[in-house]
Design a protein around this motif. Structure first.
Motif: not given
Length: 109
Positions: A89, A93, A97
């Motif tokens: 990631l 991002l 998460t």
């Protein structure tokens, strides 16, 4: 891949490998889910069952974020810290998460 609802979220479970050979099918499924989801779009990609994610898969996750934002929705990712998806990631991002599906519940508030 399986799609289902979890509260106000549309959850797409990704399994297996998210690599060069599989990203085309995964992208089609993600985009179809975005288009068909009821507004407001709150898409969750559950990456906890992925065995591998390469640079093509990581790029697809960034594209998914762009597509969801273009649809005026929100994207959340489920990626356990020890899973292969977490390392793939981008830093952009990581703020979207969580480690477990149960961690989504506070986001409904």
């Amino acid at each position: 891949m399986e799609t289902r609802s979890y509260g106000r979220y549309t959850v797409l479970n990704l399994t297996g490998r998210l690599v060069a050979d599989t990203v085309v099918a995964a992208e089609a499924r993600i985009l179809t889910t975005i288009v068909l989801a009821e507004p407001p779009l709150s898409l969750v990609l559950d990456l906890s069952k992925l065995d591998a994610v390469d640079s093509h898969g990581a790029h697809l996750l960034n594209k998914a974020q762009f597509a969801v934002r273009a649809a005026r929705g929100s994207l959340h990712l489920i990626a356990p810290a020890e899973g292969p998806a977490r390392g793939a990631l981008s830093r952009y991002l990581l703020g979207s998460t969580v480690e477990r599906r149960e961690d989504l519940t506070p986001l409904t508030g």
